[in-house]
Scaffold this motif. Structure first.
Motif, short mmCIF file in Angstrom:
data_model
loop_
_atom_site.label_atom_id
_atom_site.label_comp_id
_atom_site.label_asym_id
_atom_site.label_seq_id
_atom_site.Cartn_x
_atom_site.Cartn_y
_atom_site.Cartn_z
N LEU A 46 7.61 -2.91 -8.84
CA LEU A 46 6.16 -2.90 -9.02
C LEU A 46 5.41 -3.12 -7.71
O LEU A 46 4.59 -2.29 -7.30
N ALA A 47 5.68 -4.25 -7.05
CA ALA A 47 5.01 -4.53 -5.78
C ALA A 47 5.48 -3.57 -4.69
O ALA A 47 4.67 -3.08 -3.89
N GLY A 48 6.79 -3.31 -4.66
CA GLY A 48 7.31 -2.38 -3.67
C GLY A 48 6.72 -1.00 -3.83
O GLY A 48 6.43 -0.31 -2.84
N GLY A 49 6.52 -0.56 -5.08
CA GLY A 49 5.93 0.76 -5.32
C GLY A 49 4.51 0.85 -4.82
O GLY A 49 4.10 1.88 -4.25
N ILE A 50 3.73 -0.22 -5.01
CA ILE A 50 2.35 -0.22 -4.52
C ILE A 50 2.33 -0.13 -2.99
O ILE A 50 1.60 0.68 -2.41
N ILE A 51 3.14 -0.96 -2.35
CA ILE A 51 3.18 -0.96 -0.88
C ILE A 51 3.64 0.39 -0.35
O ILE A 51 3.04 0.96 0.59
N ALA A 52 4.69 0.93 -0.95
CA ALA A 52 5.24 2.21 -0.48
C ALA A 52 4.29 3.37 -0.74
O ALA A 52 4.21 4.31 0.07
N THR A 53 3.54 3.33 -1.85
CA THR A 53 2.56 4.39 -2.12
C THR A 53 1.44 4.37 -1.10
O THR A 53 1.02 5.43 -0.59
N VAL A 54 0.94 3.18 -0.78
CA VAL A 54 -0.11 3.06 0.25
C VAL A 54 0.41 3.56 1.59
O VAL A 54 -0.29 4.29 2.31
#
Length: 465
Positions: free
Chosen positions: A88-96
């Motif tokens: 969840l958090a990794g996906g947000i960071i990686a998407t940005v």
């Protein structure tokens, strides 16, 4: 009477020179004449004034609408799967991070284009022309690479977007087929469904320019927005606790995430066609420019769908989130129809890239009745795309492989090479920070190339296993 000596008699040339006597001395005044380059220097040339002569220029709002539609394609439906590789958090960071790099590469391409406009006194260039002109006006070692690079960009974009048009045809037919079969009760031939789309797609391809295509993109955004809205309703209904999903997953899985998101978000092929048709192209880039506005909104939607979809379905999320929706419910069926309609409307924008490249290649050979020839070419290209889809309805993984190869090179690697060549003589900033920045982008591009190609090859093997 005393005669004063006034010096030697004037020479022939001196009688024509303006003189200025100071303290008994003769000073000749010279006025240098500016050359054409000096008189019309780079700093004085404004390429954007020439855009006022465009017959059908697009406004900032219309360009933003096109950009949103180009970036909000069917790839967004795979975001929950992407989050399953990062958490969840990794996906947000990686998407940005992915959005930042993709946006930056598009910004670099446009910025180099504006610099080269002023250097060469031109008001518009395509992606391939920017590369060619950058090498031609760059360091001596790279001047022979301009034409080969231009051809690679041109044909790479054409093949990728032509294949995308064929895949879009399959997606439209597939979504309608699923809904019709649910009510009809009999299996339908997918190839027949694809063939039935030929006339509607030809009519869409006849929209003359991006100015008139803007309302179509607006309708596509509306369809996609409503479809995503219904999808969000399903995702938040009976959603399990967020704590049930991991915040971070092993970093070794992240390259698969980047491979999915880059090819979902990447729209490098439409950047210069959109910029070239703008009435105020200087507004395309900048802190609050059209590019940043559009990609900020796109990034937010990608994060929302990926986050909520992963919370809802976890590792059971499918390649398209619509496949997780209950097919027997009317709202879920409406999502399929709305997305099919959105993809149909998007076909025109993706097709415009092929049209732009194809028409530039042949227009000099058809100076008589160019309008007729252009519309014949539009019809032939659409027919060829539909025939390709009819012949190979399972073309998706193959185009995915081409896209993985082309988008990682064209969307991430080529723009930074153009930047290096364009500013070779001006330097790369304090501590050569531009060089180090481009090394990071190149590493990111290579990751996308390797893992994107690997994923597509695996899809092909699964298809024929």
């Amino acid at each position: 009477m005393v005669n004063e000596y006034t010096g030697p008699p004037p020479q022939e040339m001196e009688t024509f020179l303006p003189q200025d006597g100071k303290n008994g001395a003769t000073v000749y005044k010279f006025t240098t004449v500016k050359t054409d380059v000096e008189a019309n220097g780079t700093a004085q040339y404004d390429p954007f004034k020439e855009r006022l002569k465009l017959e059908h220029p697009t406004t900032d709002g219309e360009t933003l609408t096109h950009l949103l539609k180009a970036s909000l394609g069917t790839g967004i439906l795979a975001m929950p799967v992407a989050f399953s590789y990062a958490g969840l958090a990794g996906g947000i960071i990686a998407t940005v991070l992915t959005a930042f790099i993709c946006t930056h590469c598009a910004y670099v391409l446009v910025k180099c284009g504006h610099t080269l406009y002023r250097r060469t006194h031109r008001s518009a260039m395509s992606f391939s022309e920017i590369a060619e002109v950058a090498f031609a006006n760059g360091p001596a070692w790279g001047r022979s690479l301009g034409m080969p690079t231009s051809y690679c960009i041109r044909y790479g974009l054409f093949v990728t977007y032509f294949g995308t048009c064929a895949v879009y045809t399959v997606i439209i037919a597939n979504n309608f087929q699923q809904v019709i079969e649910h009510y009809y009760g009999e299996p339908l031939n997918l190839r027949v469904m694809i063939a039935l789309l030929l006339v509607p797609l030809i009519l869409l391809s006849w929209v003359p320019n991006l100015k008139y295509l803007a309302p179509v993109s607006m309708v596509a955004n509306l369809f996609m927005g409503v479809g995503l809205g219904i999808t969000f309703y399903y995702l938040v209904t009976d959603m399990p606790p967020v704590s049930d999903r991991p915040l971070f997953l092993p970093v070794m899985q992240w390259p698969a995430f980047f491979a999915i998101v880059i090819f979902a978000m990447e729209a490098i092929g439409v950047v210069m066609p959109l910029e070239n048709q703008m009435k105020t192209p200087q507004n395309f880039i900048g802190l609050c420019g059209v590019l940043n506005q559009g990609m900020s909104g796109v990034t937010l939607i990608y994060i929302l769908l990926g986050f909520l979809g992963y919370v809802k379905y976890g590792d059971k999320a499918m390649g398209s989130i619509t496949l997780n929706l209950p097919t027997h419910e009317i709202p879920a069926q409406a999502v399929k129809i709305l997305i099919a309609l959105a993809v149909y409307c998007t076909f025109g924008l993706q097709f415009y890239v092929c049209l732009d490249i194809g028409w530039v290649a042949i227009k000099d050979r058809f100076t008589k009745r160019p309008r007729l020839v252009e519309y014949v070419m539009r019809t032939i290209l659409v027919t060829a795309a539909v025939l390709l889809a009819v012949a190979v309805p399972t073309i998706g993984p193959f185009i995915g492989l081409i896209g993985a190869f082309c988008f990682s090179i064209l969307g991430l690697l080529i723009p930074i090479v153009i930047e290096m060549v364009t500013y070779w003589d001006e330097g790369f900033g304090p501590g050569n920070w531009i060089v180090w920045k481009n090394v990071v982008v190149a590493a990111f591009g290579m990751i996308a190339l390797v893992f994107g190609s690997k994923s597509s090859i695996q899809d092909i093997l699964d298809l024929y296993a």
